[in-house]
Scaffold this active site. Structure first.
Site: not given
Ligand code: ASP
Length: 323
Positions: A58, A179, A197, A207, A230-231
């Site tokens: 990721s 991330t 990320t 995106r 993250t998320g």
């Molecule tokens: N927050 C990150 C994103 O939306 C992804 C992640 O945390 O894995 O790009």
């Protein structure tokens, strides 16, 4: 286990990262802090190590590609409102956090994007690299062929890291967001943060999520504290998550309370879906730390003079549901 509420002694460095694989970055970053070095060097070194780690699917090399099979990388670094840098949608350069730092240090801008960001990276001597690992290509091909979503343990056979973060947690239903966000407080009492990320897998080309956006995936106010996220980036972006967390600390909230407010704001703004997750970590200027997530499965990597630890977040909004 109750965690992250101890007041740190001023002058004691700490590192705090999203996910247990953050400790792999801490292995590179801690020697910097231990030797009395700068927080910003430590956080960039942490992200650089994770970007090069093909097992983290990721971030950086090994990161899962977009809908068209192209890996794109985003990153952000920050020391203060007047000292931050960001890069989005790199296609040819691996070390996004280092490039974001270069933008911070050497230009009058904050953010560069897309082809022009790759051209900037060329100009500052960053090597061009293939970002698509064979495993990530395989995962994309099977998603493309039959819609099979990646299962980062069972399908890809990823090794379990030091603590079993979501990425390596066979019980988790939540795929696709991880991330690396690292915060550091150095021995001079200076804060810095970085996050890096490859974004959400199979994303629409172009995106960009919260991670490289100052105030969303990362915010640092040297007088108050630092937050990284993250998320599901889209949820964090809708509430300016990292900045909201820092602003709550400015109002006097404990770091974890501040993060809970961010999660509450997200819950009141969105109808959550099963695969939505947000994890947040914070360091207040005095070294007090906090962590919170919407669902279970989120882990935190923490390093201090007492060593490395993988911890559960202090607060989980929906503990019965794994992210
Ligand atoms: N927050 C990150 C994103 O939306 C992804 C992640 O945390 O894995 O790009």
């Amino acid at each position: 286990m109750p965690i992250m509420s101890a007041f740190m002694t001023p002058g004691t460095p700490i590192l705090l990262s999203t996910w247990s694989f953050g400790l792999r970055g801490h292995a590179a970053a801690w020697p910097v802090l231990e030797a009395g070095g700068h927080a910003i060097d430590a956080v960039v070194d942490a992200c650089t190590a994770i970007e090069a780690d093909p097992e983290v699917d990721s971030v950086g090399y090994g990161g899962l590609p977009d809908r068209d099979g192209q890996v794109t990388l985003d990153a952000c670094v920050m020391q203060s409102p007047s000292s931050c840098g960001s890069v989005c949608c790199l296609r040819h350069h691996l070390h996004a956090a280092r490039i974001a730092r270069e933008i911070m240090d050497s230009t009058s801008h904050v953010m560069l994007v897309g082809e022009a960001a790759d051209a900037y990276a060329d100009a500052v001597g960053e090597p061009r690299e293939n970002l698509l690992s064979p495993e990530a290509a395989k995962a994309w091909e099977s998603w493309k062929r039959d819609g099979t979503d990646v299962d980062q343990v069972r399908d890809a056979g990823r090794p379990v890291d030091q603590g079993g973060g979501r990425l390596f947690d066979a019980e988790s239903r939540w795929a696709g967001h991880d991330t690396i966000g690292t915060l550091a407080l150095d021995s001079m009492g200076v804060l810095a943060g970085a996050c890096s990320t490859s974004g959400s897998p199979w994303k629409l080309p172009g995106r960009v999520g919260d991670s490289p956006i100052v105030g969303h995936g990362l915010y640092v106010d040297p007088d108050i504290g630092a937050v990284t996220a993250t998320g599901t980036g889209e949820l964090v972006m809708g509430v300016c998550g990292a900045m909201l967390g820092v602003e709550e600390m400015r109002r006097g909230a404990d770091p974890t309370e501040a993060l809970v407010t961010v999660l509450q704001r997200i819950e009141s703004a969105y109808e959550l879906e099963d695969n939505h997750q947000v994890g947040l970590v914070a360091i207040r200027r005095d070294g007090r730390i906090g962590s919170a997530s919407l669902r279970g499965g989120f882990k935190v990597g923490y390093t201090s003079i007492d060593g490395d630890e993988v911890r559960d977040p202090e607060h989980v909004s929906h503990p019965g549901e794994s992210g």
